[in-house]
Structures are given as structure tokens and as C-alpha cells.
Design a protein around this motif. Structure first.
Motif, PDB file in Angstrom:
ATOM      1  N   ALA A 241      10.623 -19.240  -6.261  1.00  0.00           N
ATOM      2  CA  ALA A 241      10.390 -20.668  -6.037  1.00  0.00           C
ATOM      3  C   ALA A 241       9.759 -21.347  -7.246  1.00  0.00           C
ATOM      4  CB  ALA A 241       9.497 -20.859  -4.819  1.00  0.00           C
ATOM      5  N   GLU A 242       9.494 -20.570  -8.307  1.00  0.00           N
ATOM      6  CA  GLU A 242       8.927 -21.096  -9.554  1.00  0.00           C
ATOM      7  C   GLU A 242       7.636 -21.873  -9.306  1.00  0.00           C
ATOM      8  OE1 GLU A 242      12.218 -23.336 -11.129  1.00  0.00           O
ATOM      9  OE2 GLU A 242      13.165 -21.546 -11.981  1.00  0.00           O
ATOM     10  N   THR A 243       6.726 -21.259  -8.553  1.00  0.00           N
ATOM     11  CA  THR A 243       5.449 -21.907  -8.265  1.00  0.00           C
ATOM     12  C   THR A 243       4.431 -21.710  -9.385  1.00  0.00           C
ATOM     13  OG1 THR A 243       4.689 -19.942  -7.057  1.00  0.00           O
ATOM     14  CG2 THR A 243       5.770 -21.671  -5.779  1.00  0.00           C
ATOM     15  N   TYR A 244       4.814 -20.959 -10.404  1.00  0.00           N
ATOM     16  CA  TYR A 244       3.901 -20.722 -11.523  1.00  0.00           C
ATOM     17  C   TYR A 244       3.783 -21.957 -12.417  1.00  0.00           C
ATOM     18  CZ  TYR A 244       8.574 -19.501 -13.257  1.00  0.00           C
ATOM     19  OH  TYR A 244       9.922 -19.498 -13.545  1.00  0.00           O
ATOM     20  N   ARG A 245       2.781 -21.951 -13.269  1.00  0.00           N
ATOM     21  CA  ARG A 245       2.563 -23.049 -14.205  1.00  0.00           C
ATOM     22  C   ARG A 245       3.431 -22.849 -15.439  1.00  0.00           C
ATOM     23  NH1 ARG A 245      -3.109 -24.295 -17.500  1.00  0.00           N
ATOM     24  NH2 ARG A 245      -2.102 -25.188 -19.342  1.00  0.00           N
ATOM     25  N   GLY A 246       4.074 -23.910 -15.870  1.00  0.00           N
ATOM     26  CA  GLY A 246       4.893 -23.855 -17.071  1.00  0.00           C
ATOM     27  C   GLY A 246       6.379 -23.765 -16.756  1.00  0.00           C
ATOM     28  N   ILE A 247       7.200 -24.124 -17.737  1.00  0.00           N
ATOM     29  CA  ILE A 247       8.655 -24.095 -17.589  1.00  0.00           C
ATOM     30  C   ILE A 247       9.277 -23.475 -18.843  1.00  0.00           C
ATOM     31  CG2 ILE A 247       8.777 -26.077 -16.025  1.00  0.00           C
ATOM     32  CD1 ILE A 247       9.501 -27.830 -18.423  1.00  0.00           C
ATOM     33  N   ARG A 248      10.547 -23.087 -18.718  1.00  0.00           N
ATOM     34  CA  ARG A 248      11.296 -22.562 -19.870  1.00  0.00           C
ATOM     35  C   ARG A 248      12.657 -23.274 -19.949  1.00  0.00           C
ATOM     36  NH1 ARG A 248      14.869 -18.536 -18.073  1.00  0.00           N
ATOM     37  NH2 ARG A 248      14.373 -17.577 -16.054  1.00  0.00           N
ATOM     38  N   PRO A 249      12.669 -24.545 -20.338  1.00  0.00           N
ATOM     39  CA  PRO A 249      13.929 -25.295 -20.419  1.00  0.00           C
ATOM     40  C   PRO A 249      14.853 -24.715 -21.484  1.00  0.00           C
ATOM     41  CG  PRO A 249      12.149 -26.512 -21.462  1.00  0.00           C
ATOM     42  CD  PRO A 249      11.519 -25.339 -20.792  1.00  0.00           C
ATOM     43  N   ALA A 250      16.141 -24.767 -21.212  1.00  0.00           N
ATOM     44  CA  ALA A 250      17.145 -24.191 -22.099  1.00  0.00           C
ATOM     45  C   ALA A 250      18.107 -25.265 -22.592  1.00  0.00           C
ATOM     46  CB  ALA A 250      17.918 -23.106 -21.366  1.00  0.00           C
ATOM     47  N   PRO A 251      18.480 -25.250 -23.870  1.00  0.00           N
ATOM     48  CA  PRO A 251      19.470 -26.195 -24.377  1.00  0.00           C
ATOM     49  C   PRO A 251      20.767 -26.112 -23.598  1.00  0.00           C
ATOM     50  CG  PRO A 251      18.401 -25.050 -26.192  1.00  0.00           C
ATOM     51  CD  PRO A 251      17.967 -24.360 -24.929  1.00  0.00           C
ATOM     52  N   GLY A 252      21.293 -27.275 -23.240  1.00  0.00           N
ATOM     53  CA  GLY A 252      22.520 -27.329 -22.459  1.00  0.00           C
ATOM     54  C   GLY A 252      22.283 -27.549 -20.991  1.00  0.00           C
ATOM     55  N   TYR A 253      21.022 -27.466 -20.563  1.00  0.00           N
ATOM     56  CA  TYR A 253      20.678 -27.699 -19.164  1.00  0.00           C
ATOM     57  C   TYR A 253      20.168 -29.126 -18.987  1.00  0.00           C
ATOM     58  CZ  TYR A 253      21.601 -22.923 -17.780  1.00  0.00           C
ATOM     59  OH  TYR A 253      22.234 -21.741 -17.493  1.00  0.00           O
ATOM     60  N   PRO A 254      20.041 -29.598 -17.739  1.00  0.00           N
ATOM     61  CA  PRO A 254      19.816 -31.031 -17.491  1.00  0.00           C
ATOM     62  C   PRO A 254      18.639 -31.684 -18.209  1.00  0.00           C
ATOM     63  CG  PRO A 254      20.445 -29.951 -15.458  1.00  0.00           C
ATOM     64  CD  PRO A 254      20.262 -28.855 -16.472  1.00  0.00           C
ATOM     65  N   ALA A 255      17.540 -30.948 -18.455  1.00  0.00           N
ATOM     66  CA  ALA A 255      16.386 -31.566 -19.103  1.00  0.00           C
ATOM     67  C   ALA A 255      16.566 -31.703 -20.612  1.00  0.00           C
ATOM     68  CB  ALA A 255      15.111 -30.776 -18.807  1.00  0.00           C
ATOM     69  N   CYS A 256      17.414 -30.866 -21.204  1.00  0.00           N
ATOM     70  CA  CYS A 256      17.709 -30.945 -22.650  1.00  0.00           C
ATOM     71  C   CYS A 256      19.173 -30.581 -22.847  1.00  0.00           C
ATOM     72  CB  CYS A 256      16.783 -30.041 -23.461  1.00  0.00           C
ATOM     73  SG  CYS A 256      16.612 -28.338 -22.857  1.00  0.00           S
ATOM     74  N   PRO A 257      20.068 -31.516 -22.576  1.00  0.00           N
ATOM     75  CA  PRO A 257      21.494 -31.207 -22.464  1.00  0.00           C
ATOM     76  C   PRO A 257      22.239 -30.912 -23.757  1.00  0.00           C
ATOM     77  CG  PRO A 257      21.110 -33.560 -22.174  1.00  0.00           C
ATOM     78  CD  PRO A 257      19.760 -32.912 -22.209  1.00  0.00           C
ATOM     79  N   ASP A 258      21.628 -31.104 -24.904  1.00  0.00           N
ATOM     80  CA  ASP A 258      22.335 -30.918 -26.169  1.00  0.00           C
ATOM     81  C   ASP A 258      22.366 -29.439 -26.563  1.00  0.00           C
ATOM     82  OD1 ASP A 258      23.511 -31.078 -28.622  1.00  0.00           O
ATOM     83  OD2 ASP A 258      21.993 -32.347 -29.542  1.00  0.00           O
ATOM     84  N   HIS A 259      23.543 -28.838 -26.508  1.00  0.00           N
ATOM     85  CA  HIS A 259      23.700 -27.422 -26.864  1.00  0.00           C
ATOM     86  C   HIS A 259      23.398 -27.152 -28.335  1.00  0.00           C
ATOM     87  CE1 HIS A 259      25.422 -25.606 -23.196  1.00  0.00           C
ATOM     88  NE2 HIS A 259      25.975 -26.788 -22.977  1.00  0.00           N
ATOM     89  N   THR A 260      23.515 -28.149 -29.207  1.00  0.00           N
ATOM     90  CA  THR A 260      23.318 -27.901 -30.637  1.00  0.00           C
ATOM     91  C   THR A 260      21.885 -27.499 -30.965  1.00  0.00           C
ATOM     92  OG1 THR A 260      22.804 -30.223 -31.202  1.00  0.00           O
ATOM     93  CG2 THR A 260      25.124 -29.575 -31.200  1.00  0.00           C
ATOM     94  N   ALA A 261      20.946 -27.715 -30.040  1.00  0.00           N
ATOM     95  CA  ALA A 261      19.563 -27.278 -30.273  1.00  0.00           C
ATOM     96  C   ALA A 261      19.470 -25.763 -30.409  1.00  0.00           C
ATOM     97  CB  ALA A 261      18.652 -27.763 -29.148  1.00  0.00           C
ATOM     98  N   LYS A 262      20.491 -25.053 -29.918  1.00  0.00           N
ATOM     99  CA  LYS A 262      20.476 -23.594 -30.063  1.00  0.00           C
ATOM    100  C   LYS A 262      20.587 -23.172 -31.523  1.00  0.00           C
ATOM    101  CE  LYS A 262      22.979 -23.033 -25.710  1.00  0.00           C
ATOM    102  NZ  LYS A 262      24.344 -22.750 -25.204  1.00  0.00           N
ATOM    103  N   GLY A 263      21.216 -24.001 -32.356  1.00  0.00           N
ATOM    104  CA  GLY A 263      21.370 -23.645 -33.769  1.00  0.00           C
ATOM    105  C   GLY A 263      20.026 -23.420 -34.456  1.00  0.00           C
ATOM    106  N   PRO A 264      19.182 -24.464 -34.541  1.00  0.00           N
ATOM    107  CA  PRO A 264      17.859 -24.253 -35.151  1.00  0.00           C
ATOM    108  C   PRO A 264      16.989 -23.267 -34.381  1.00  0.00           C
ATOM    109  CG  PRO A 264      18.064 -26.475 -34.215  1.00  0.00           C
ATOM    110  CD  PRO A 264      19.421 -25.875 -34.215  1.00  0.00           C
ATOM    111  N   LEU A 265      17.168 -23.189 -33.050  1.00  0.00           N
ATOM    112  CA  LEU A 265      16.395 -22.223 -32.258  1.00  0.00           C
ATOM    113  C   LEU A 265      16.727 -20.794 -32.688  1.00  0.00           C
ATOM    114  CD1 LEU A 265      14.605 -21.420 -29.829  1.00  0.00           C
ATOM    115  CD2 LEU A 265      16.654 -21.590 -28.409  1.00  0.00           C
TER     116      LEU A 265
END
Length: 208
Positions: A104-128
């Protein structure tokens, strides 16, 4: 690297903010030390076995092996995030959650991934990937379309703000698209290409 993000532009009820992931990081001028984490994990090495199953017309075993690898990669990402919270950063060193609470992700903090709704630009994977030297450290690569190889892979960022949450950016107006392109070092056409599903306007109707 500099990680660029987008802000929600949809109309919301009074008192509800239009979110951006940058909201969960202390601004430089605040003088508050803060961090963003980065990760890339995979469950690779299955390609030859999958090919052997497919050559034997055993599609079921090939699909199940791919599914298993995907679940292992997700489990690896989840376990690493837990260690970040409890050990490496230690902001939740006393965390003791049940399996149901973890799901249920009740813990504190998140791990957003490029290409997903909060950061939809896949090109962020390049510099990552360059930041993490993912090819040397984990034998992970990106295709021209920014898909990850091996396919059973997860990458993204860590945010520890106590109010950080997942959300969808939603549709983006041309004003923000142009600003995002400028900040990211992309042409407007390139930004429109990568963010096409999220545009709030018809590209063909906008005069160049």
C-alpha cells in the motif's frame, strides 16, 4: 545532472495545489540541505533462455520467465528503496511495515520513474544512466526510444519529503511545453515528440 520536471496545469478545487515533483525538494535559496537519490536495477541474463523456449515453441515458459524477471526487478527496486529509508539515508530507521503496508506504499518517500505520470518524459533516463554509469555498473543500456535493456529493469529517483506523493501531471499547455523545452535543451518539436500523449493542444494547429 539537472532533472527537469513538469507541473500540473488542470483546474483544481480551492486549496489543492497543482503539483510538481520539485515541490518535494528544498529550494536552494532556503538554505536547507536536501538530496535526491537515483537508482537503476535489473534482472538480466534471461535472453538466451527465453530464445530457447521460443525456438521450442514453448511460449508459456518464455512468457513466465519474462514475468518472473520483471517481478524480481521490481522486488529489487522495492528492497533498495527500503534500505535507503532505513539505512543509507536513515530517515525512517525505525520503520517496521507489514507486507500489506509495503504494498500500500504507506512508507515515507517515493521513487518516481521517468516515463510515468509524475515525470512523463522518458528522455530523463539518458542523463540518469550517465550519472549512475549504468552500463558499466549494471550492464544496463537504453535504446534509441529510451526503453531499458534488459527489459526487466527499473530506474528512477528517490524523494524523501514527508508529503511526497505520486500524481499525474496530466495535460500540458504549449506555454509550459516551450518553457520545459528551453530548460531541457530540447527544441519545441523534440519536446512535443516525447511528450505527445500529454499535450493539451493539437500540434498541427499551432503555427510555427
Amino acid at each position: 545532472m539537472t532533472w527537469h520536471n513538469l507541473r500540473q496545469q488542470n483546474h483544481k478545487p480551492t486549496g489543492r495545489a497543482n503539483l510538481c515533483l520539485a515541490d518535494f525538494v528544498a529550494p536552494r535559496e532556503a538554505g536547507i540541505p536536501d538530496w535526491i537519490g537515483a537508482f537503476a536495477v535489473c534482472a538480466g541474463g534471461i535472453e538466451k533462455r527465453v530464445a530457447a523456449f521460443e525456438a521450442a515453441n514453448d511460449d508459456y515458459s518464455a512468457i513466465m520467465l519474462k514475468v518472473l524477471a520483471d517481478r524480481l526487478a521490481e522486488a529489487f527496486a522495492e528492497r533498495l528503496h527500503e534500505r535507503v529509508r532505513r539505512e543509507y539515508w536513515g530517515y525512517a530507521s525505525d520503520e517496521h511495515l507489514s507486507s500489506a503496508e509495503l504494498v500500500a506504499e504507506t512508507y515515507r518517500g517515493i521513487r518516481p520513474a521517468p516515463g510515468y505520470p509524475a515525470c512523463p518524459d522518458h528522455t530523463a533516463k539518458g542523463p540518469l544512466f550517465r550519472l549512475l554509469d549504468a552500463e558499466r555498473n549494471a550492464d544496463m543500456r537504453l535504446t534509441e526510444s529510451y526503453a531499458m535493456w534488459p527489459a526487466a529493469a527499473v530506474s528512477g529517483f528517490y524523494l524523501s519529503h514527508p508529503e511526497s506523493t505520486y500524481f499525474a501531471v496530466g495535460k500540458v499547455g504549449r506555454d509550459q511545453l516551450e518553457d520545459y523545452a528551453r530548460r531541457s535543451g530540447l527544441s519545441v518539436a523534440e519536446a512535443e515528440k516525447w511528450l505527445a500523449p500529454y499535450l493539451a493542444y493539437d500540434v498541427e494547429t499551432i503555427p510555427l
